[in-house]
Design a protein around this motif. Structure first.
Motif, short mmCIF file in Angstrom:
data_model
loop_
_atom_site.label_atom_id
_atom_site.label_comp_id
_atom_site.label_asym_id
_atom_site.label_seq_id
_atom_site.Cartn_x
_atom_site.Cartn_y
_atom_site.Cartn_z
N UNK A 224 0.87 -1.31 -0.02
CA UNK A 224 0.06 -0.08 -0.05
C UNK A 224 0.82 1.36 -0.03
N UNK A 225 0.55 2.17 -0.93
CA UNK A 225 1.51 3.67 -0.81
C UNK A 225 1.51 4.24 0.35
N UNK A 226 2.63 4.87 0.77
CA UNK A 226 2.78 5.42 2.05
C UNK A 226 2.09 6.86 1.85
N UNK A 227 1.21 7.03 2.97
CA UNK A 227 0.50 8.64 3.06
C UNK A 227 1.60 9.43 3.77
N UNK A 228 2.05 10.62 3.16
CA UNK A 228 3.08 11.68 3.80
C UNK A 228 2.45 11.95 5.23
N UNK A 229 3.20 12.35 6.21
CA UNK A 229 2.84 12.84 7.34
C UNK A 229 2.05 14.37 7.01
N UNK A 230 1.44 14.61 7.96
CA UNK A 230 0.70 16.19 7.70
C UNK A 230 1.88 17.28 7.79
N UNK A 231 1.78 18.21 6.65
CA UNK A 231 2.73 18.89 6.78
C UNK A 231 2.44 20.26 5.84
N UNK A 232 3.18 21.29 5.50
CA UNK A 232 3.01 22.44 4.75
C UNK A 232 2.43 22.06 3.54
N UNK A 233 2.77 20.83 2.78
CA UNK A 233 2.39 20.52 1.43
C UNK A 233 0.96 19.77 1.47
N UNK A 234 0.60 19.57 2.62
CA UNK A 234 -0.62 18.70 2.54
C UNK A 234 -1.79 19.62 2.21
N UNK A 235 -2.84 19.16 1.26
CA UNK A 235 -3.93 19.92 0.82
C UNK A 235 -4.95 19.55 1.62
N UNK A 236 -5.89 20.58 1.79
CA UNK A 236 -6.97 20.29 2.65
C UNK A 236 -8.29 20.54 1.65
N UNK A 237 -9.08 19.37 1.89
CA UNK A 237 -10.51 19.56 1.18
C UNK A 237 -11.45 19.37 2.33
N UNK A 238 -12.79 19.91 2.07
CA UNK A 238 -13.63 20.14 3.22
C UNK A 238 -14.96 20.18 2.71
N UNK A 239 -16.07 20.05 3.82
CA UNK A 239 -17.31 20.23 3.37
C UNK A 239 -18.09 21.07 4.23
N UNK A 240 -19.15 21.74 3.66
CA UNK A 240 -20.07 22.99 4.17
C UNK A 240 -21.31 22.41 4.40
N UNK B 264 -5.49 7.57 2.42
CA UNK B 264 -4.59 6.68 3.14
C UNK B 264 -4.22 5.59 2.42
N UNK B 265 -5.29 4.83 1.70
CA UNK B 265 -5.06 3.85 0.70
C UNK B 265 -4.26 4.03 -0.41
N UNK B 266 -4.43 5.32 -0.94
CA UNK B 266 -3.78 5.79 -2.05
C UNK B 266 -2.45 6.49 -1.82
N UNK B 267 -2.13 6.77 -0.59
CA UNK B 267 -1.00 7.41 -0.40
C UNK B 267 -0.92 9.09 -0.68
N UNK B 268 -2.20 9.72 -0.36
CA UNK B 268 -2.16 11.04 -1.18
C UNK B 268 -1.90 11.98 0.01
N UNK B 269 -1.26 13.12 -0.40
CA UNK B 269 -1.08 14.16 0.88
C UNK B 269 -2.34 14.79 0.86
#
Length: 274
Positions: free
Chosen positions: A1-17, A34-39
């Motif tokens: 399984x790809x490794x998901x990078x730890x949270x950091x400055x490059x982590x992209x946020x998605x959200x809901x309202x 997590x499963x796809x290793x996406x930051x």
């Protein structure tokens, strides 16, 4: 399984309202990251100041934002443009942020079209659509887009029902008396978890006479209508299926990655455990 990078400055946020934030989207998207290793990370929010919230999406570089009631129409003047799926029904459930330019989409609309196509529903099939709210508008627009010409909007609210029917060239009736059709569609809260959980959205006789039954209610997965239709041997489209399809479209818009059917099913099962 790809490794998901730890949270950091490059982590992209998605959200809901949403007025009442739910857990499905948060669990679904974060599981796939997590499963796809996406930051990426996904978080649900509510707000009493929609313009400020959308300003935050733009200013903070938030990649994507899911929009739920009551904001789907209110958000439109705050965006830079609408994709065809949102423009078709003047309703947005997804915002994509491309370097500060906010574009509105409606993945409910695209998921409904795909669900009807996947179920082999003929555009020549007359329908009864029960409901007149925002999701009913998405369904009615999808039906018109597919070429359906014979159908009735069933809604006790005469103003809303007549407006929706008139918008897409369908009939309106206040109730189901004397009505029948091969395609039945429920877009009301009947059968949804809560006070109407045990209510059947269409009488058994109408279900028996139908060919396809579509319940847009997503929770529970097996609504009374879906259970009754399956027991009667009818083709069924469930709201749970639509919810997953629209969430996958959001995920692909945000990340540029489209998960496999197997991974999609895993994420949906994980999300429903919440």
């Amino acid at each position: 399984m790809p490794h998901k990078p730890p949270l950091g400055p490059q982590t992209r946020l998605c959200m809901s309202l949403a007025a009442r934030p739910g857990i499905f989207g948060t669990r679904f998207h974060n599981y796939l990251y997590e499963r796809l290793g996406l930051d990426f990370v996904y978080k649900a929010f509510t707000t009493t100041d929609l313009p400020a919230a959308i300003g935050g999406v733009r200013a903070l570089g938030i990649r994507g934002c899911a929009i739920s009631m009551p904001f789907k129409e209110q958000v439109i003047p705050l965006l830079d443009g609408l994709e065809d799926s949102a423009a078709a029904i003047d309703s947005v459930n997804t915002i994509v942020n491309d370097d500060g330019r906010l574009t509105g989409y409606n993945t409910d609309y695209t998921a409904i079209v795909q669900s009807l196509d996947d179920a082999g529903v003929s555009p020549a099939m007359p329908f009864l659509l029960r409901g007149s709210g925002g999701m009913a508008k998405a369904v009615a627009a999808a039906l018109r887009h597919r070429g359906h010409q014979q159908g009735s909007i069933i809604a006790r609210n005469a103003a809303a029902g007549q407006a929706l029917a008139g918008l897409y060239g369908f009939d309106w009736h206040p109730d189901l008396t004397g009505r029948t059709a091969p395609l039945l569609i429920n877009v009301t809260p009947l059968g949804m978890a809560g006070p109407d959980a045990d209510v059947l959205a269409f009488p058994s006789a109408l279900i028996a006479a139908a060919e396809v039954v579509f319940d847009v209610v997503a929770l529970p997965v097996e609504t009374p209508l879906v259970v009754a239709a399956r027991q009667a041997g009818k083709r069924c489209i469930s709201g749970a299926e639509v919810a997953v399809l629209q969430a996958v479209e959001q995920f692909a818009l945000y990340t540029g990655v489209r998960p496999s059917a197997e991974l999609m099913a895993e994420a949906a099962a994980h999300a429903r455990q919440g």
